[in-house]
Design a protein around this motif. Structure first.
Motif, mmCIF file in Angstrom:
data_model
loop_
_atom_site.group_PDB
_atom_site.id
_atom_site.type_symbol
_atom_site.label_atom_id
_atom_site.label_comp_id
_atom_site.label_asym_id
_atom_site.label_seq_id
_atom_site.Cartn_x
_atom_site.Cartn_y
_atom_site.Cartn_z
ATOM 1 N N LEU A 1 0.578 -1.271 0.123
ATOM 2 C CA LEU A 1 0.294 0.107 -0.083
ATOM 3 C C LEU A 1 0.416 1.393 0.116
ATOM 4 N N TYR A 2 0.380 2.475 -0.538
ATOM 5 C CA TYR A 2 1.170 3.537 -0.445
ATOM 6 C C TYR A 2 0.825 5.017 0.141
ATOM 7 N N TYR A 3 0.740 5.395 0.707
ATOM 8 C CA TYR A 3 0.891 7.088 1.922
ATOM 9 C C TYR A 3 0.892 7.685 1.577
ATOM 10 N N MET A 4 0.376 9.087 0.780
ATOM 11 C CA MET A 4 0.420 10.150 0.644
ATOM 12 C C MET A 4 0.015 10.916 1.675
ATOM 13 N N PHE A 5 0.825 11.314 2.545
ATOM 14 C CA PHE A 5 0.662 12.422 3.420
ATOM 15 C C PHE A 5 0.625 14.073 2.284
ATOM 16 N N TYR A 6 -0.526 15.054 3.452
ATOM 17 C CA TYR A 6 -0.092 16.502 2.287
ATOM 18 C C TYR A 6 -1.273 17.364 2.712
ATOM 19 N N SER A 7 -0.915 18.805 2.800
ATOM 20 C CA SER A 7 -1.674 19.992 3.692
ATOM 21 C C SER A 7 -2.566 20.139 2.745
ATOM 22 N N GLY A 8 -3.754 20.015 3.341
ATOM 23 C CA GLY A 8 -6.030 20.527 2.643
ATOM 24 C C GLY A 8 -6.025 21.551 2.784
ATOM 25 N N SER B 1 -6.860 29.600 10.332
ATOM 26 C CA SER B 1 -5.685 29.352 11.719
ATOM 27 C C SER B 1 -5.613 27.791 12.022
ATOM 28 N N VAL B 2 -5.955 27.022 11.488
ATOM 29 C CA VAL B 2 -5.861 25.406 11.769
ATOM 30 C C VAL B 2 -6.421 24.927 10.506
ATOM 31 N N TRP B 3 -5.114 23.991 10.129
ATOM 32 C CA TRP B 3 -5.398 23.417 8.989
ATOM 33 C C TRP B 3 -4.615 22.319 9.217
ATOM 34 N N ARG C 1 -4.382 18.255 12.191
ATOM 35 C CA ARG C 1 -4.736 19.650 12.754
ATOM 36 C C ARG C 1 -3.460 20.385 13.113
ATOM 37 N N ASP C 2 -3.128 21.281 12.421
ATOM 38 C CA ASP C 2 -1.878 22.293 13.501
ATOM 39 C C ASP C 2 -2.328 23.788 13.156
ATOM 40 N N GLY C 3 -1.440 24.709 13.181
ATOM 41 C CA GLY C 3 -1.935 26.383 12.683
ATOM 42 C C GLY C 3 -1.325 26.431 11.021
ATOM 43 N N LYS C 4 -1.582 27.516 10.990
ATOM 44 C CA LYS C 4 -2.555 27.847 9.432
ATOM 45 C C LYS C 4 -1.003 27.505 9.220
ATOM 46 N N ALA C 5 0.224 27.450 9.007
ATOM 47 C CA ALA C 5 1.396 27.567 8.804
ATOM 48 C C ALA C 5 1.558 26.351 8.580
ATOM 49 N N ALA C 6 1.107 25.244 9.139
ATOM 50 C CA ALA C 6 1.695 23.718 8.997
ATOM 51 C C ALA C 6 1.010 23.438 7.619
ATOM 52 N N VAL D 1 7.727 8.387 11.963
ATOM 53 C CA VAL D 1 8.102 10.465 12.252
ATOM 54 C C VAL D 1 7.470 11.036 11.335
ATOM 55 N N ILE D 2 6.644 12.132 10.998
ATOM 56 C CA ILE D 2 6.261 12.973 10.212
ATOM 57 C C ILE D 2 6.837 14.645 10.454
ATOM 58 N N TYR D 3 8.053 14.955 9.441
ATOM 59 C CA TYR D 3 8.024 16.077 9.493
ATOM 60 C C TYR D 3 7.453 17.213 8.556
ATOM 61 N N TYR D 4 7.133 18.348 9.527
ATOM 62 C CA TYR D 4 6.545 18.913 8.462
ATOM 63 C C TYR D 4 7.095 20.910 9.534
ATOM 64 N N CYS D 5 6.499 21.636 8.585
ATOM 65 C CA CYS D 5 6.774 23.491 9.171
ATOM 66 C C CYS D 5 5.374 23.579 9.407
ATOM 67 N N ALA D 6 5.925 24.221 10.446
ATOM 68 C CA ALA D 6 4.910 25.832 11.191
ATOM 69 C C ALA D 6 5.405 26.621 11.442
ATOM 70 N N THR D 7 4.489 27.328 12.855
ATOM 71 C CA THR D 7 5.451 28.184 13.501
ATOM 72 C C THR D 7 5.217 27.768 15.263
ATOM 73 N N LEU D 8 6.244 28.503 16.231
ATOM 74 C CA LEU D 8 6.773 28.018 17.031
ATOM 75 C C LEU D 8 5.295 28.728 17.876
ATOM 76 N N ASN D 9 4.461 29.581 17.479
ATOM 77 C CA ASN D 9 3.286 29.631 17.905
ATOM 78 C C ASN D 9 2.359 29.301 16.811
ATOM 79 N N PRO D 10 1.346 28.261 17.372
ATOM 80 C CA PRO D 10 0.286 28.175 15.962
ATOM 81 C C PRO D 10 -0.873 29.042 15.735
ATOM 82 N N SER D 11 -1.633 30.212 16.920
ATOM 83 C CA SER D 11 -1.649 30.978 16.781
ATOM 84 C C SER D 11 -0.864 31.922 15.507
#
Length: 307
Positions: free
Chosen positions: A116-123, A129-131, A154-159, A172-182
């Motif tokens: 099986l193949y798994y795709m992770f993405y930002s939707g 404010s919660v992506w 879900r995480d902050g807008k920049a996630a 382990v999933i790595y992703y970009c975000a901000t120190l303060n999710p808000s």
């Protein structure tokens, strides 16, 4: 005193065997404009080889110029070899607003687990404010089904820009975000979460923090985009950007895949949305982006620094 000297010596030896990271000459491998009336681009993307040895490329796509708010399809292309020739395929996935308010498709990352193949993405999502970070699965890389339970978290807008790797017996999933999710502007970071089943994920933890604010001095989206983590020679390397301009990726090294520091710069590559690929015993790095005409690939070279 003797123990302290031994520790210092061991650290010096370890440092001597870390690598500096460089890219060779980039070659153009895929243009999404083929068959279109207008120029198209690929932005954040991913490569995966199927069970039959065919390479697949997935990525953000849209006609030029850049229009991130309307990036609603994932490009798909296939090739018998990494360097091509690449054949354009129908879109792999199209945005589905009925799926928990999904409103864009950004930065796919695909892994194979068994058959099986798994795709992770930002939707994205209805709450700006919660992506959402979403998972879809496929048995063949052509037909994708979103996780019926909704986004995996879900995480902050920049996630955004997820990358998944197996480390120490867990996912382990790595992703970009901000120190303060808000706050989607200040102190962009790379975050990580862990999982045993790719569906249920831990709370987030910070692996890298950029002390600078994103705006108005730099890319409003921050400079920790497209995180990609690789282990080489006993060290871990984190690729992030855009740094030093839109076409720029910095590489940081660490002995710990959960902690990278800006002081440990190991290289700079002229690439946007860089992905690292290992094929037939060789390392490669890719690049893409708005106005870049598609996807390029270059040899990736690891060299011991001269002391």
């Amino acid at each position: 005193a003797e123990m302290k000297s031994t520790v210092i010596l061991l650290l010096a030896i370890s440092s001597a065997y870390s690598f500096q990271v460089n890219a060779g000459k980039f070659i153009h491998i895929y243009d999404p404009s083929v068959g279109e009336k207008e120029p198209w681009y690929i932005n954040d993307h991913t490569f995966v080889k199927d069970a039959n040895g065919t390479w697949h490329l997935f990525g953000i796509t849209h006609k030029e110029p850049a229009d991130p708010g309307n990036e609603i399809n994932f490009a798909h292309a296939t090739a018998p070899k990494l360097l091509g020739p690449w054949t354009k395929q129908p879109f792999a996935l199209t945005v589905d607003p009925s799926y928990y308010g999904e409103d864009h498709l950004w930065a796919p990352h695909v892994i194979r687990v068994g058959n099986l193949y798994y795709m992770f993405y930002s939707g994205g999502g209805p709450d700006d404010s919660v992506w959402a970070i979403t998972m879809a699965t496929s048995p063949d890389l052509y037909n994708w089904t979103r996780s019926p339970g909704g986004p995996v978290f879900r995480d902050g807008k920049a996630a955004r820009d997820p990358m998944v790797k197996r480390i120490d017996g867990k996912w382990v999933i790595y992703y970009c975000a901000t120190l303060n999710p808000s706050d989607p502007i200040k102190n962009h970071t790379v975050e990580y979460r862990t999982s045993t089943d790719l569906i249920h994920w831990s709370e987030r933890r910070t692996v890298f923090t950029d002390p600078e604010w994103a705006a108005p001095y730099a890319n409003p989206g921050g400079s920790t985009e497209s995180p990609f983590v690789v282990q080489q020679g006993g060290w871990w390397y984190l690729f992030i950007g855009p740094r030093g301009g839109y076409i720029g990726t910095d590489v940081y090294k660490s002995s710990n895949p959960y902690n990278f520091d800006m002081r440990d710069l190991a290289g700079h590559i002229d690439a946007h949305a860089a992905e690292v690929i290992f094929d037939s015993g060789k390392w490669f790095v890719s690049r893409a982006g708005w106005g870049q005409g598609g996807v390029d690939v270059a040899p990736l070279m690891w060299s011991s620094p001269k002391n």
